[in-house]
Design a protein around this motif. Sequence first.
Motif, PDB file in Angstrom:
ATOM      1  N   THR A   1      20.735  24.319 -60.101  1.00  0.00           N
ATOM      2  CA  THR A   1      19.420  23.676 -60.003  1.00  0.00           C
ATOM      3  C   THR A   1      19.479  22.458 -59.086  1.00  0.00           C
ATOM      4  O   THR A   1      18.581  22.249 -58.251  1.00  0.00           O
ATOM      5  CB  THR A   1      18.927  23.252 -61.402  1.00  0.00           C
ATOM      6  OG1 THR A   1      18.828  24.411 -62.238  1.00  0.00           O
ATOM      7  CG2 THR A   1      17.558  22.584 -61.316  1.00  0.00           C
TER       8      THR A   1
ATOM      9  N   LYS B   1      24.062  32.426 -66.570  1.00  0.00           N
ATOM     10  CA  LYS B   1      23.149  32.448 -67.730  1.00  0.00           C
ATOM     11  C   LYS B   1      23.807  31.827 -68.956  1.00  0.00           C
ATOM     12  O   LYS B   1      23.131  31.215 -69.793  1.00  0.00           O
ATOM     13  CB  LYS B   1      22.734  33.890 -68.044  1.00  0.00           C
ATOM     14  CG  LYS B   1      21.843  34.542 -67.003  1.00  0.00           C
ATOM     15  CD  LYS B   1      20.457  33.965 -66.982  1.00  0.00           C
ATOM     16  CE  LYS B   1      19.544  34.673 -65.996  1.00  0.00           C
ATOM     17  NZ  LYS B   1      18.197  34.086 -65.945  1.00  0.00           N
TER      18      LYS B   1
ATOM     19  N   LYS C   1      15.712  30.629 -60.313  1.00  0.00           N
ATOM     20  CA  LYS C   1      16.774  30.971 -61.265  1.00  0.00           C
ATOM     21  C   LYS C   1      17.220  32.406 -61.012  1.00  0.00           C
ATOM     22  O   LYS C   1      16.447  33.248 -60.533  1.00  0.00           O
ATOM     23  CB  LYS C   1      16.277  30.821 -62.700  1.00  0.00           C
ATOM     24  CG  LYS C   1      15.969  29.379 -63.098  1.00  0.00           C
ATOM     25  CD  LYS C   1      15.572  29.303 -64.558  1.00  0.00           C
ATOM     26  CE  LYS C   1      15.296  27.863 -64.985  1.00  0.00           C
ATOM     27  NZ  LYS C   1      14.928  27.769 -66.413  1.00  0.00           N
TER      28      LYS C   1
ATOM     29  N   ALA D   1      24.556  26.413 -64.448  1.00  0.00           N
ATOM     30  CA  ALA D   1      23.110  26.529 -64.235  1.00  0.00           C
ATOM     31  C   ALA D   1      22.517  25.213 -63.747  1.00  0.00           C
ATOM     32  O   ALA D   1      21.669  25.192 -62.844  1.00  0.00           O
ATOM     33  CB  ALA D   1      22.425  26.972 -65.533  1.00  0.00           C
TER      34      ALA D   1
END
Length: 425
Positions: free
Chosen positions: A117, A107, A127, A113
């Motif tokens: 993805t 996060k 997520k 992150a």
Amino acid sequence: MHFIQNLQLVSVVLDVHPLSERHTADYLRETITKVQKSWNISNSKVVCIVTDGGANIVKASNDLFGELRHLHCFAHMLNFIPQRAISNVPKLVLLIKKVKQIVTFFKHSITAADMLTKCQHGGCILKLKQEVPTRWNTTYYMMERFKILAPKISSVLLEIPNGPEMVSTAELNDIKDLLHLLQPFEIVTKEVFGQEYITSSKVIPLVHTLENKVGNLEATTEIGQKLQIKLKKEIEKRFQKIEFIQLLSIATLIDPRFKTIHFQKPLAKSNVLQIVNKEIRQMISAENVYVSNSRLNSEENVNDNLVDNNSDIWNYHKKVKYLASSQILESSNSTMEAEFKQYLYLPLININNDVLAVWESYKTVFPHLYVVAQKYLSTVSSSIPSERLFSKAGNLITEKRNRISESRISKLCFLQTIPAMYWDL
């Protein structure tokens, strides 16, 4: 406020009231009384008040309406079981903490992150979800999403220096056991959150169904087995007297899907039969009411599917119903009103049937029992609908509308909940 109108369970916000003093029981009682007076709602019109377990609001409710008309929020009671059970398994607490640290890292790290993805080629991009300590089901959602993305998380962490340590294969098996054991709680929680369908009559059947479900699940890991034991103990501890809660027992009895088949304690069953019979007798008073003994052909007893399905929380109910076949009174009770006795002799209806529609078809045959059904089935089993008002009010009070008056906020919240059928009048 919840009530039945036109075969629907209707919910309306009466007031959103600011509290300017310490939240003592006396102050809360006075505030509720003011709202009642503004809407001309006498205490005799209130069937039930549902609150969380806070000592102040419980005392205020009991002082106003009496203990028999106060109901503890079932969702809050349910929420405590996984929380307490998990907290009593130290290794599981550490595992959840470890997963939470990994989720927090993703996060806070844009690089991690983005890499996560990119690892998900095509389809829906998922997520990670973060836990909220006050709600156990957010722990479930966090662990569930983590399990799904675990292979991709592992590959990302291998490429990032100074990242958190990934969970081991053994720990992933512990997570699978955790999710397996908590899934029934998640399903039951969703069942009782609603305010547009009947929930109060489901509480007692759901408690026994949950108890049966958790007891019969197979845990393959040491942590899972310890958690299962703790969960069973918490269920027994918190719900051992659930059948003696008058509001819930009456609602269960007058629900044609359940009637008496989920009462495991003979005394609780006997008590609720006497209470409902007394209410009918008071309505009949000195009248000599003739109740037709004709069979109700409009309602066919549809057999429930008995195929065992882990995601179907009602499997236990279907088995109990199958064993009970058509519910018949164990002994003829000469003091029981004919109308009530005939209702109990009728076969149970399917779990998916519309209870309010069924009672509408029963109306002419069971006129007094119909009144009892309208009265008690309107009760909701949780205080979640009122807690949703925090979000709704927060959407009204924004930076650009920070001077909106308390009275206007209350009116807007009220108008937003008026069902469409009333706008058309």
